[in-house]
Design an enzyme around this catalytic site. Structure first.
Site, mmCIF file in Angstrom:
data_model
loop_
_atom_site.group_PDB
_atom_site.id
_atom_site.type_symbol
_atom_site.label_atom_id
_atom_site.label_comp_id
_atom_site.label_asym_id
_atom_site.label_seq_id
_atom_site.Cartn_x
_atom_site.Cartn_y
_atom_site.Cartn_z
ATOM 1 N N ARG A 1 -12.311 -9.495 -2.997
ATOM 2 C CA ARG A 1 -12.076 -8.974 -1.641
ATOM 3 C C ARG A 1 -11.789 -7.464 -1.710
ATOM 4 N NH1 ARG A 1 -7.376 -6.310 0.884
ATOM 5 N NH2 ARG A 1 -7.376 -6.816 3.085
ATOM 6 N N VAL A 2 -12.448 -6.705 -0.868
ATOM 7 C CA VAL A 2 -12.168 -5.266 -0.761
ATOM 8 C C VAL A 2 -11.540 -5.036 0.606
ATOM 9 C CG1 VAL A 2 -13.186 -2.963 -0.669
ATOM 10 C CG2 VAL A 2 -14.041 -4.636 -2.321
ATOM 11 N N GLY A 3 -10.433 -4.310 0.627
ATOM 12 C CA GLY A 3 -9.731 -4.060 1.887
ATOM 13 C C GLY A 3 -10.169 -2.764 2.546
ATOM 14 N N ASP A 4 -9.340 -2.299 3.450
ATOM 15 C CA ASP A 4 -9.657 -1.087 4.211
ATOM 16 C C ASP A 4 -9.446 0.197 3.420
ATOM 17 O OD1 ASP A 4 -6.874 -1.882 4.289
ATOM 18 O OD2 ASP A 4 -6.544 -0.207 5.671
ATOM 19 N N GLY B 1 -5.770 -5.290 6.290
ATOM 20 C CA GLY B 1 -6.959 -4.460 6.098
ATOM 21 C C GLY B 1 -8.178 -4.861 6.904
ATOM 22 N N THR C 1 -1.850 1.517 6.608
ATOM 23 C CA THR C 1 -1.411 0.344 5.861
ATOM 24 C C THR C 1 -1.356 -0.825 6.830
ATOM 25 O OG1 THR C 1 0.398 -0.695 4.641
ATOM 26 C CG2 THR C 1 1.029 1.021 6.215
ATOM 27 N N THR D 1 0.817 -1.222 0.000
ATOM 28 C CA THR D 1 0.000 0.000 0.000
ATOM 29 C C THR D 1 0.851 1.274 0.000
ATOM 30 O OG1 THR D 1 -1.834 -1.088 1.118
ATOM 31 C CG2 THR D 1 -1.793 1.270 1.294
HETATM 32 N N1 ASP Z 1 -4.323 -2.419 3.936
HETATM 33 C C1 ASP Z 1 -4.167 -3.053 2.668
HETATM 34 C C2 ASP Z 1 -5.281 -4.025 2.458
HETATM 35 O O1 ASP Z 1 -5.575 -4.770 3.376
HETATM 36 C C3 ASP Z 1 -2.883 -3.757 2.483
HETATM 37 C C4 ASP Z 1 -1.671 -3.024 2.960
HETATM 38 O O2 ASP Z 1 -1.734 -1.954 3.528
HETATM 39 O O3 ASP Z 1 -0.592 -3.526 2.762
HETATM 40 O O4 ASP Z 1 -5.814 -4.082 1.384
#
Ligand code: ASP
Length: 339
Positions: A228-231, A254, A251, A200
């Site tokens: 999948r959708v992350g944060d 998520g 980061t 990220t």
């Molecule tokens: N937070 C991001 C996600 O889970 C991944 C990351 O920050 O490395 O999609």
């Protein structure tokens, strides 16, 4: 821990930190550095993830420092010229997305089907307007599209095909999914079971007008489930900006950032809980996330010039640039491992 505790007994903080490392979160690293800037300033991150000293050669580390420095310079020069903070956030995210070192745009990780799916968001701390995109497969710079969702639609979040349909009406560049693939990611994908990589990129700025802005962009987590959708595109989870609190970009893993609404939680602790930014970040990352074994970190900046990076992962690619209040001098710094 109350703000009085940490201000009047600041000598206890390292002890508390040490004890919490031992008993609460034995597996987790602790990293926090706090700044105070006067005038415009920028903080960036290039992800937390699995950064191990033994796997990062000196040459590779130097490349990361150079990449982070280039983005800090781009952003700070823009802010010093008086550019709008959102323009600077999007320009810096675009540069980070175009750099294959980072898990956003080119060089992003693959999902469990070997496809790159990208998420991004931006937020304006003055107006609380926000824009986000999720599950993009063909947009070269997701942060630019997130901004267009904010500026040119009545919505906050557009996803996958619908987002790309909207992109056709906007001036954004389309690419084949193969564009994002790099040999390094391909190799990682082939052994992703053993390497749950995350990354990220994120940018927070305080502009010359005194407003804060945040933005985050990612390929998500290596081997994530298709769809999948992350944060990152969830406003309040991976990104939040409020002039009455702080601009925050996160980061890490998520799912924990979504469950704990981390970027908003830090803001809420400030706005309604009376905490300073560094205290709010400290409690959220070290107390709340450590207890759940939620790995990652954040960068944040407030309109009063206070700023922090805080993480419980082994490292986080990161940098900050601005005139520090206590010296009156321009300071620029980048770091990778825990401090
Ligand atoms: N937070 C991001 C996600 O889970 C991944 C990351 O920050 O490395 O999609």
């Amino acid at each position: 821990m109350s703000s009085n505790f940490s201000r009047s007994n600041s000598y206890l903080k390292p002890i508390f930190l040490f004890i919490s490392v031992l008993f609460v979160s034995g597996l987790y690293a602790q990293g926090q550095r706090n700044f105070h800037f006067e005038g415009p300033a920028i903080l960036i991150h290039g992800g937390a993830g699995t950064i191990k000293r033994e796997y990062l050669s000196e040459e590779k580390a130097a490349e990361y420092h150079e990449a982070l420095n280039a983005v800090l310079t781009l952003g700070y020069d823009g802010l010093a010229k008086g550019s709008n903070g959102m323009d600077v956030v999007v320009a810096c995210l675009t540069a980070l997305e175009n750099d294959p070192h980072f898990n956003a745009g080119k060089g992003a990780v693959f999902n469990d089907q070997g496809i790159v799916e990208l998420d991004a968001s931006v937020m304006n701390g003055k107006s609380l307007q926000a824009g986000a995109v999720a599950g993009l497969q063909h947009i070269k710079n997701p942060a630019q599209l997130a901004r267009r969702v904010m500026d040119s639609t009545a919505h906050v979040l557009l996803m996958s095909d619908g987002a790309e349909e909207f992109a056709k009406t906007q001036k954004v560049e389309f690419v084949d999914n193969e564009y994002f693939l790099t040999p390094r990611r391909k190799e990682q994908y082939e052994r992703w079971e053993a390497n749950k990589k995350n990354g990220t990129v994120g940018v927070v700025v305080l502009d010359a007008e005194g407003n804060v802005y945040a933005g985050t962009s990612t390929g998500g987590m290596m081997g994530k489930k298709y769809g999948r959708v992350g944060d990152v595109p969830i406003i309040g989870a991976g990104t939040y900006a409020d002039n009455e609190g702080a601009a925050v970009s996160c980061t890490g893993h998520g799912e924990y950032y979504i469950r704990n609404n981390v970027a908003f939680q830090i803001n809420a602790r400030m706005k309604w809980g009376g905490k300073l930014l560094d205290e709010a970040a400290y409690i959220t990352i070290f107390d709340v996330l450590n207890a759940q074994e939620g790995n990652g970190g954040m960068i944040g900046i407030s309109p009063d010039g206070s700023a922090t990076w805080t993480f419980n992962s082994a490292g986080m690619y990161r940098g900050a640039k601005g005139v520090e209040s206590h010296t009156g001098k321009l300071m620029s710094t980048t770091a990778i491992f825990e401090e």
